[in-house]
Design a protein around this motif. Structure first.
Motif, PDB file in Angstrom:
ATOM      1  N   ILE A   1      76.594 -23.542-128.737  1.00 52.32           N
ATOM      2  CA  ILE A   1      77.532 -22.452-129.023  1.00 52.32           C
ATOM      3  C   ILE A   1      77.139 -21.195-128.250  1.00 52.32           C
ATOM      4  CG2 ILE A   1      78.331 -20.884-130.829  1.00 52.32           C
ATOM      5  CD1 ILE A   1      78.136 -23.239-132.787  1.00 52.32           C
ATOM      6  N   GLU A   2      75.852 -20.900-128.251  1.00 56.94           N
ATOM      7  CA  GLU A   2      75.361 -19.715-127.540  1.00 56.94           C
ATOM      8  C   GLU A   2      75.506 -19.875-126.029  1.00 56.94           C
ATOM      9  OE1 GLU A   2      71.138 -17.258-126.993  1.00 56.94           O
ATOM     10  OE2 GLU A   2      71.353 -18.784-128.559  1.00 56.94           O
ATOM     11  N   GLN A   3      75.217 -21.079-125.525  1.00 54.08           N
ATOM     12  CA  GLN A   3      75.264 -21.327-124.080  1.00 54.08           C
ATOM     13  C   GLN A   3      76.671 -21.155-123.523  1.00 54.08           C
ATOM     14  OE1 GLN A   3      72.798 -22.134-121.919  1.00 54.08           O
ATOM     15  NE2 GLN A   3      74.101 -22.544-120.148  1.00 54.08           N
ATOM     16  N   PHE A   4      77.675 -21.689-124.276  1.00 52.96           N
ATOM     17  CA  PHE A   4      79.035 -21.709-123.746  1.00 52.96           C
ATOM     18  C   PHE A   4      79.964 -20.701-124.429  1.00 52.96           C
ATOM     19  CE2 PHE A   4      77.573 -26.193-122.999  1.00 52.96           C
ATOM     20  CZ  PHE A   4      77.451 -26.070-121.616  1.00 52.96           C
ATOM     21  N   ALA A   5      79.414 -19.920-125.375  1.00 52.86           N
ATOM     22  CA  ALA A   5      80.210 -18.904-126.070  1.00 52.86           C
ATOM     23  C   ALA A   5      81.464 -19.505-126.705  1.00 52.86           C
ATOM     24  CB  ALA A   5      80.577 -17.778-125.105  1.00 52.86           C
ATOM     25  N   ILE A   6      81.258 -20.502-127.551  1.00 52.84           N
ATOM     26  CA  ILE A   6      82.365 -21.196-128.210  1.00 52.84           C
ATOM     27  C   ILE A   6      82.221 -21.066-129.720  1.00 52.84           C
ATOM     28  CG2 ILE A   6      82.710 -22.850-126.344  1.00 52.84           C
ATOM     29  CD1 ILE A   6      81.040 -24.861-127.972  1.00 52.84           C
TER      30      ILE A   6
ATOM     31  N   VAL B   1      84.943 -25.771-132.103  1.00 54.60           N
ATOM     32  CA  VAL B   1      84.966 -26.394-130.778  1.00 54.60           C
ATOM     33  C   VAL B   1      83.733 -27.269-130.582  1.00 54.60           C
ATOM     34  CG1 VAL B   1      84.955 -25.968-128.284  1.00 54.60           C
ATOM     35  CG2 VAL B   1      86.375 -24.568-129.779  1.00 54.60           C
ATOM     36  N   SER B   2      82.601 -26.846-131.132  1.00 54.30           N
ATOM     37  CA  SER B   2      81.372 -27.625-130.960  1.00 54.30           C
ATOM     38  C   SER B   2      81.468 -28.988-131.638  1.00 54.30           C
ATOM     39  CB  SER B   2      80.166 -26.856-131.508  1.00 54.30           C
ATOM     40  OG  SER B   2      80.204 -26.780-132.929  1.00 54.30           O
ATOM     41  N   TYR B   3      82.279 -29.085-132.695  1.00 55.01           N
ATOM     42  CA  TYR B   3      82.442 -30.380-133.376  1.00 55.01           C
ATOM     43  C   TYR B   3      83.120 -31.407-132.464  1.00 55.01           C
ATOM     44  CZ  TYR B   3      81.734 -27.356-137.459  1.00 55.01           C
ATOM     45  OH  TYR B   3      81.237 -26.449-138.345  1.00 55.01           O
ATOM     46  N   ALA B   4      83.870 -30.922-131.474  1.00 56.08           N
ATOM     47  CA  ALA B   4      84.584 -31.821-130.567  1.00 56.08           C
ATOM     48  C   ALA B   4      83.641 -32.596-129.663  1.00 56.08           C
ATOM     49  CB  ALA B   4      85.572 -31.034-129.714  1.00 56.08           C
ATOM     50  N   VAL B   5      82.359 -32.192-129.606  1.00 56.60           N
ATOM     51  CA  VAL B   5      81.414 -32.910-128.757  1.00 56.60           C
ATOM     52  C   VAL B   5      81.323 -34.374-129.175  1.00 56.60           C
ATOM     53  CG1 VAL B   5      78.991 -33.046-128.041  1.00 56.60           C
ATOM     54  CG2 VAL B   5      80.101 -30.824-128.233  1.00 56.60           C
ATOM     55  N   THR B   6      81.369 -34.630-130.488  1.00 57.42           N
ATOM     56  CA  THR B   6      81.393 -36.010-130.971  1.00 57.42           C
ATOM     57  C   THR B   6      82.787 -36.611-130.862  1.00 57.42           C
ATOM     58  OG1 THR B   6      79.557 -35.690-132.514  1.00 57.42           O
ATOM     59  CG2 THR B   6      81.087 -37.478-133.004  1.00 57.42           C
ATOM     60  N   SER B   7      83.810 -35.834-131.230  1.00 55.37           N
ATOM     61  CA  SER B   7      85.173 -36.377-131.291  1.00 55.37           C
ATOM     62  C   SER B   7      85.688 -36.836-129.935  1.00 55.37           C
ATOM     63  CB  SER B   7      86.130 -35.337-131.887  1.00 55.37           C
ATOM     64  OG  SER B   7      85.788 -35.078-133.239  1.00 55.37           O
ATOM     65  N   VAL B   8      85.415 -36.059-128.868  1.00 57.75           N
ATOM     66  CA  VAL B   8      85.942 -36.461-127.567  1.00 57.75           C
ATOM     67  C   VAL B   8      85.252 -37.726-127.056  1.00 57.75           C
ATOM     68  CG1 VAL B   8      86.649 -34.137-126.904  1.00 57.75           C
ATOM     69  CG2 VAL B   8      84.362 -34.927-126.298  1.00 57.75           C
ATOM     70  N   TYR B   9      84.010 -37.907-127.440  1.00 58.25           N
ATOM     71  CA  TYR B   9      83.314 -39.147-127.071  1.00 58.25           C
ATOM     72  C   TYR B   9      84.021 -40.343-127.702  1.00 58.25           C
ATOM     73  CZ  TYR B   9      79.456 -42.453-126.340  1.00 58.25           C
ATOM     74  OH  TYR B   9      78.697 -43.534-125.967  1.00 58.25           O
ATOM     75  N   LEU B  10      84.375 -40.206-128.973  1.00 56.20           N
ATOM     76  CA  LEU B  10      85.059 -41.297-129.671  1.00 56.20           C
ATOM     77  C   LEU B  10      86.471 -41.499-129.134  1.00 56.20           C
ATOM     78  CD1 LEU B  10      83.818 -40.611-133.299  1.00 56.20           C
ATOM     79  CD2 LEU B  10      83.199 -42.536-131.850  1.00 56.20           C
ATOM     80  N   LEU B  11      87.125 -40.430-128.730  1.00 54.65           N
ATOM     81  CA  LEU B  11      88.439 -40.586-128.103  1.00 54.65           C
ATOM     82  C   LEU B  11      88.313 -41.347-126.788  1.00 54.65           C
ATOM     83  CD1 LEU B  11      90.096 -37.096-128.717  1.00 54.65           C
ATOM     84  CD2 LEU B  11      90.781 -39.286-129.706  1.00 54.65           C
TER      85      LEU B  11
ATOM     86  N   ALA C   1      76.376 -29.523-117.018  1.00 49.56           N
ATOM     87  CA  ALA C   1      77.686 -28.916-117.283  1.00 49.56           C
ATOM     88  C   ALA C   1      77.607 -27.388-117.232  1.00 49.56           C
ATOM     89  CB  ALA C   1      78.198 -29.363-118.649  1.00 49.56           C
ATOM     90  N   PRO C   2      78.407 -26.731-116.387  1.00 52.49           N
ATOM     91  CA  PRO C   2      78.377 -25.261-116.300  1.00 52.49           C
ATOM     92  C   PRO C   2      79.217 -24.587-117.389  1.00 52.49           C
ATOM     93  CG  PRO C   2      79.896 -26.129-114.677  1.00 52.49           C
ATOM     94  CD  PRO C   2      79.281 -27.315-115.356  1.00 52.49           C
ATOM     95  N   ASP C   3      80.121 -25.363-118.025  1.00 56.24           N
ATOM     96  CA  ASP C   3      80.977 -24.800-119.063  1.00 56.24           C
ATOM     97  C   ASP C   3      81.325 -25.888-120.067  1.00 56.24           C
ATOM     98  OD1 ASP C   3      83.102 -26.327-117.862  1.00 56.24           O
ATOM     99  OD2 ASP C   3      83.321 -24.714-116.395  1.00 56.24           O
TER     100      ASP C   3
END
Length: 545
Positions: free
Chosen positions: A103-108, A112-122, A169-171
């Motif tokens: 969250i701190e690295q990408f200012a999110i 949005v951080s929860y999507a890190v797991t969800s997009v993998y499953l998608l 990943a830069p963003d």
């Protein structure tokens, strides 16, 4: 394209069979052995002679491999599956400092951080859902055209390389996109791994290997937060979570390239046919040597119909598939909800650190291991003894014993975790023990119902699997997006109770299927019901005595 890769064929052919068996004689010339006598005769006299296995002990036949080779293959396939499933939860399931750093690295935002797991499953859903040239259900059928190993090698190499995209990943957009494609390619170990087991193990011997392989599906997600928690708590940067996975993925892929043999019967028979054609005495003889699938014309329209339309047709018309998919989707969603709920229960409520929270996931692994051994025991004692009587096709309902134990265990474990984890006055060890019950129940439910679908639909099981996997992965992808809010707004006890009541509502499913499953199958368009036909034969033989 729904047919499975049949590793074994009847040998010797029955007297009514007209096909013959191409073999090599002692000097290497190509001959054909007659199905009715032991005399050899030239293949030119019998041009219709598809290549098949040389009897019951052909070393090229995967089902005739040595036990050592079979077990090495099984363990390699399981290791690769553990790797692919570990990444699905490796970052977001060890949240605390790891998620805070992201969250701190990408200012999110946290959402949005929860999507890190969800997009993998998608990505996993789309990976299961594509045949060649981006058509649905790619990796399973594709492996039967190209071979298991080449498809697995290519997809695992791509999976490993996309982890590098997550490291650098830069963003947040790059992180999510590369996570998606990692999930896309990570679907192949599960879909192809299960096919490999079917290639090399006979049904009556598949109990323990299937249990070990199924256990790898659950050990992977448990391994992610276990290791990720320690990495996140260390002085290392957040992306070291992915560096560890990259190393693990690279080692697993390298091991697979070295140790995993090709097991698809169609591919092996094609190689055998090529060898025979090279050793044929004349070009004319070589032209007469072929395998059955080489003569089959693959029509793209039929491929699209079988891979795109049929799975969802079955999902719309098959009550067994609908109910099993609904139950498994809830269970699979619960598994991924735990990865977001554990930090709330054990870190916020009981004050554990990120690394200590990761250790809690050992309970899921222990429960899955216990479930694997119980499933093997039940298979050996309540399924295999019926194998001979039912001529290799026992009623599919005999696969549900494990789910009958697992479904009550899941309900008990969910309420146990929620209400003991809700109070600070209760030691953290009490809800931690509940995770063993959860892993135990989830494993037994999954293993029982997946094998039930295989035995129910047989040659249509690939379509049933495709529909089932797509729906439950979509449900699992949604769970992490609302789990944290649900546990924070409802409270730990009532949020867990909501899941528990849903599990309780569906808990009678295996018992109802066991009693009424055979009746439901008789009305199915896709269930072959071979056991019911055998039952009629047995009744006739009894009445004639």
């Amino acid at each position: 394209m729904d047919s499975t890769c049949k590793p074994s064929q009847t040998y010797p052919p029955s007297p009514t069979t007209t096909s013959s068996c191409v073999t090599l004689n002692s000097v290497g010339s190509t001959k054909v052995k007659s199905p009715t006598d032991d005399e050899s005769f030239n293949v030119l006299e019998h041009p219709s002679s598809p290549v098949t296995w040389n009897g019951p002990n052909d070393p090229m036949n995967p089902q005739d491999w040595s036990s050592r080779k079979k077990w090495i293959t099984t363990l390699v396939a399981s290791a690769v599956t553990i790797n692919a499933h570990a990444l699905s939860t490796f970052s977001s399931s060890a949240p605390s400092s790891a998620t805070e750093r992201i969250i701190e690295q990408f200012a999110i935002s946290s959402e949005v951080s929860y999507a890190v797991t969800s997009v993998y499953l998608l990505g996993y859903v789309f990976g299961v859902g594509f045949v060649f040239l981006l058509l649905p259900f790619f990796f399973g059928p594709g492996s039967e055209m190209l071979g298991r190993k080449p498809v697995l090698v290519v997809t695992m190499c791509c999976y490993t390389l996309f982890i590098l995209g997550q490291i650098f990943a830069p963003d947040i957009q790059t992180l999510l996109v590369t996570r998606f494609f990692s999930g896309f390619f990570a679907s192949s170990p599960l879909t192809i791994g299960s096919a490999i087991l079917a290639d090399i193990w006979a049904g009556k011997d598949r109990g323990l290997p299937s249990s070990i392989f199924s256990g790898s599906v659950f050990l992977g997600p448990a391994l992610g937060p276990l290791v990720g928690g320690f990495v996140a708590e260390s002085s290392l940067k957040w992306n070291w979570i992915f560096w560890v996975m990259f190393i693990f993925a690279g080692a697993s892929t390298f091991m697979m390239i070295l140790l995993l043999p090709e097991s698809c019967a169609m591919v092996l028979l094609s190689k055998k046919a090529k060898m025979l054609r090279k050793q044929a005495e004349t070009p004319e003889i070589a032209k007469t040597i072929y395998t059955e699938h080489e003569r089959k014309e693959i029509k793209m329209g039929e491929v699209i119909r079988l891979t795109l339309y049929r799975p969802f047709q079955m999902l719309a018309e098959e009550p067994i598939l609908v109910l099993v998919t609904a139950y498994m989707s809830i269970v699979y969603g619960l598994l991924y909800a735990l990865f977001e709920a554990f930090p709330i229960i054990f870190m916020e409520r009981h004050g554990l650190s990120s690394s200590q929270n990761g250790l809690i996931f050992i309970g899921v692994g222990i429960g899955s291991t216990l479930g694997a051994f119980l499933n093997w025991y039940l298979t050996q004692n309540l399924y295999v003894p019926h194998y001979a009587r039912w001529k290799g096709f026992p009623p599919a309902e005999y696969r549900l014993w494990g789910a009958m134990v697992g479904s009550p265990a899941l309900v008990i474990g969910t309420f146990w975790l929620g209400w003991t984890g809700n109070y600070e006055s209760i030691s953290w060890t009490v809800p931690a023990v509940a995770t063993i019950m959860l892993g135990f129940g989830i494993f037994l439910i999954f293993t029982s119902f997946l094998t039930y679908l295989i035995d129910t639909y047989l040659m249509y099981s690939a379509s049933a699997f495709a529909a089932n996997t797509t729906i439950r992965s979509l449900v699992a992808a949604a769970f992490p997006l609302f789990t944290v809010q649900m546990f924070q707004n409802l409270g730990i006890g009532w949020a867990a109770s909501l899941i528990g009541f849903i599990a309780l509502l569906l808990a009678p499913s295996p018992f109802l299927f066991f009693k009424y499953g055979a009746l439901i199958r008789t009305k199915s368009k896709f269930a072959p019901c071979i056991d019911l036909k055998i039952a009629k034969e047995l009744e006739k033989s009894k009445s004639s005595v």
